[in-house]
Design an enzyme around this catalytic site. Structure first.
Site, short mmCIF file in Angstrom:
data_model
loop_
_atom_site.label_atom_id
_atom_site.label_comp_id
_atom_site.label_asym_id
_atom_site.label_seq_id
_atom_site.Cartn_x
_atom_site.Cartn_y
_atom_site.Cartn_z
N SER A 182 0.83 -1.18 0.03
CA SER A 182 0.16 -0.15 0.10
C SER A 182 1.02 1.33 0.06
O SER A 182 2.16 1.37 0.69
CB SER A 182 -0.98 0.04 1.13
N LYS A 238 -4.45 -6.97 3.42
CA LYS A 238 -4.57 -6.01 2.41
C LYS A 238 -5.97 -5.40 1.89
O LYS A 238 -6.28 -4.26 1.60
CB LYS A 238 -3.67 -6.03 1.26
N HIS A 296 -7.52 -3.84 4.68
CA HIS A 296 -6.78 -2.32 4.68
C HIS A 296 -7.58 -1.47 3.71
O HIS A 296 -8.07 -0.39 4.01
CB HIS A 296 -5.41 -2.32 4.48
N ASN A 297 -8.08 -1.99 2.64
CA ASN A 297 -8.81 -1.29 1.60
C ASN A 297 -10.26 -0.91 1.79
O ASN A 297 -10.69 0.12 1.68
CB ASN A 297 -8.77 -2.11 0.16
N GLU A 306 -9.91 1.67 4.27
CA GLU A 306 -9.70 2.69 3.38
C GLU A 306 -11.06 3.50 2.55
O GLU A 306 -11.41 4.56 2.80
CB GLU A 306 -8.79 2.48 2.10
C1 6PG Z 1 -3.46 1.14 -1.68
C2 6PG Z 1 -4.58 1.31 -2.59
C3 6PG Z 1 -4.61 0.68 -3.62
C4 6PG Z 1 -5.86 0.71 -4.49
C5 6PG Z 1 -6.28 2.16 -4.91
C6 6PG Z 1 -7.67 1.95 -6.02
O1 6PG Z 1 -3.31 0.73 -0.66
O2 6PG Z 1 -2.17 1.75 -2.38
O3 6PG Z 1 -5.61 0.63 -1.51
O4 6PG Z 1 -4.13 -0.61 -3.64
O5 6PG Z 1 -5.67 0.10 -5.60
O6 6PG Z 1 -6.59 2.84 -3.69
O7 6PG Z 1 -8.67 1.08 -5.35
P1 6PG Z 1 -10.04 1.33 -5.82
O8 6PG Z 1 -10.03 1.45 -7.14
O9 6PG Z 1 -10.83 0.12 -5.34
O10 6PG Z 1 -10.72 2.46 -5.05
#
Ligand code: 6PG
Length: 470
Positions: A129, A183, A186-187, A190
């Site tokens: 990430s 991960k 984590h997303n 996010e």
């Molecule tokens: C990271 C992000 C990354 C992710 C983008 C786009 O941790 O660097 O999570 O891995 O791919 O944020 O995610 P979406 O297209 O699903 O919004």
């Protein structure tokens, strides 16, 4: 000279080439492979200043130049991962290590690990990430797979990862797909935090009628001390950026349709399977989905009316309450994500250390935030902490700020502003602290129409009532 490169990278797009340069900065010899000759040439041009690197489009040359047992890291788009794995494994030897550093679904990681094991090849699913900048200067790295194989790449990952107070933002997380699972969560977090911030923007723009400059100031003021986070930092900056075409603020020219690559949706799907409630993250995914109905929303707005917006309160006070509500809801979002990790660790035998996960999320990644220090301490004090909301420090942070979430949600309801992530966070909090929930009525209904039986509070066993006869 043969066998001279410590690690190979497949896929020299922005992420791959940044990762490669980061590795070479730390004194490791690294070779890149890409079928696209232009990407190979772009890296070759950098060789004079980076003698540790090499780039090729020739698979045989790539493999021949790697130190054995080989360590190969894939940074390729999801749709081609399987094809690249087949290609790589055909030229790899038993004992070699193949690492998928993309956002792959954890179930696929399990399948891939299993099929490569038959050939004696170790397979790692590794979450990375931090976007382009992180890949170049220090990402948060979430590796999972065979612990013995981890030693082959541990020094490199520790060198290239982000550092917080001298501590590396990488840790071996667990067997199988543990890295990709972490991960994925984590997303999900996010998505949840991004939606919470978007909802604060909605209120600021449409209820308080703040200008972009004023929004910038508010986020800048929030982004201090324990509230500090990468997502607030970029949000604050976004409001100042000008559009090249019109010279006005770019934010006002961006279409309000939020895309996703699917990781947020995967979190919700798996949380449903494991029966772990993560309503803030569910709301975030649903709102991205609703944003896609742009034309339908436009048309519906002509028929479906709502209340008039006429805010009469004290803006300064409200903004302070909004900031507190945001911070408390962020803690609630982390609590949901961590609770999911805890259940997944048990069900999938990952043996996750939540303290280590909080530690490696403190730097490099998208959800990095000062709050993660307190989250790390919470799991340090109580390794078996069932829910972050029960931590002695964090629970006070949320209980003391709950009134602010209530004020914000009330204002949103009054003025017809959708605030599902805040509402879901508050309901999670209120639901979690309720010894009694109205689920007894649901049980009665299930038994009424389907004879599904119910349990009693005063007697063990399952019971059925012939309801319609009463
Ligand atoms: C990271 C992000 C990354 C992710 C983008 C786009 O941790 O660097 O999570 O891995 O791919 O944020 O995610 P979406 O297209 O699903 O919004």
């Amino acid at each position: 000279m043969n066998n001279e490169y410590e690690i190979g990278i497949v896929g020299l797009g922005t992420m791959g080439s940044n990762f490669l340069l980061n590795i070479s900065d730390h004194g490791y010899r690294v070779i890149g492979l890409d079928k696209d000759q232009l990407k190979v040439e772009a890296l070759q041009k950098l060789i004079p200043e980076n003698p540790n690197i090499k780039a090729t489009s020739n698979l045989e040359e790539f493999v021949r130049n790697l130190r054995q047992p080989r360590a190969i890291l894939l940074l390729v788009p999801s749709p081609v991962v399987d094809a690249v794995i087949i290609e790589m494994s055909s030229v790899m030897s038993p004992g070699d290590l193949l690492i998928d550093a993309g956002n792959s679904h954890f179930k696929k990681t399990n399948q891939r690990e299993k099929s490569l094991k038959e050939k004696g090849i170790h397979f790692f699913g590794m979450g990375v990430s931090g976007g382009e900048e992180g890949a170049r200067n220090g990402p948060s790295i979430m590796p999972g797979g065979d612990p013995k194989a981890y030693e082959r790449i541990r020094p490199i990952l520790e060198a290239i990862s982000a550092k917080v107070n001298g501590e590396e933002c990488v840790s071996y997380l667990g067997p199988g797909s543990a890295g990709h699972y972490v991960k994925m969560v984590h997303n999900g977090i996010e998505y949840g935090i991004m939606q919470l911030i978007a909802e604060t923007y909605h209120l600021m723009k449409n209820v308080l009628k703040l200008s972009n400059d004023e929004c910038h100031e508010v986020y800048k003021n929030w982004n201090k001390g324990e509230f500090n986070s990468y997502l607030l930092e970029i949000t604050e900056k976004i409001f100042l950026v000008k559009d090249d075409k019109t010279n006005n603020r770019l934010i006002d020219f961006i279409l309000d349709v939020a895309k996703q690559k699917g990781t947020g949706m995967w979190v919700c799907q798996d949380a449903m399977e494991l029966q772990v409630p993560i309503p803030t993250i569910d709301a975030a995914v649903s709102m991205r989905d609703l944003s896609h109905y742009k034309e339908e929303r436009k048309m519906a707005g002509l028929y479906l009316n709502g209340p008039v917006v006429n805010f009469k309160g004290d803006r300064k006070v409200f903004l302070q309450q909004l900031g507190n509500a945001y911070y408390a809801s962020t803690i609630i979002t982390f609590a949901q994500g961590m609770a999911l990790l805890s259940k997944a660790s048990f069900v999938y035998d990952y043996d996750l250390k939540l303290k280590d996960i909080a530690r490696i999320w403190r730097g490099g990644c998208i959800i990095r935030a000062a709050l993660l220090e307190s989250i790390m301490s919470a799991f340090q004090h109580t390794t078996q902490l069932t829910n972050l909301l029960l931590d002695s420090y964090l629970h006070l942070e949320v209980t003391n700020k709950q009134t602010d979430i209530r004020v914000v949600v009330e204002a949103a309801c009054k003025f017809g502003i959708p605030l599902p992530a805040f509402m879901a966070s508050l309901s999670y909090y209120d639901g979690y602290r309720s010894e009694w929930l109205p689920a007894n009525l649901i049980e009665a209904q299930r038994d009424y129409f389907g004879a599904h039986t119910f349990e009693r509070i005063d007697k063990a066993g399952v019971f059925h009532k012939n309801w319609s006869q009463e």
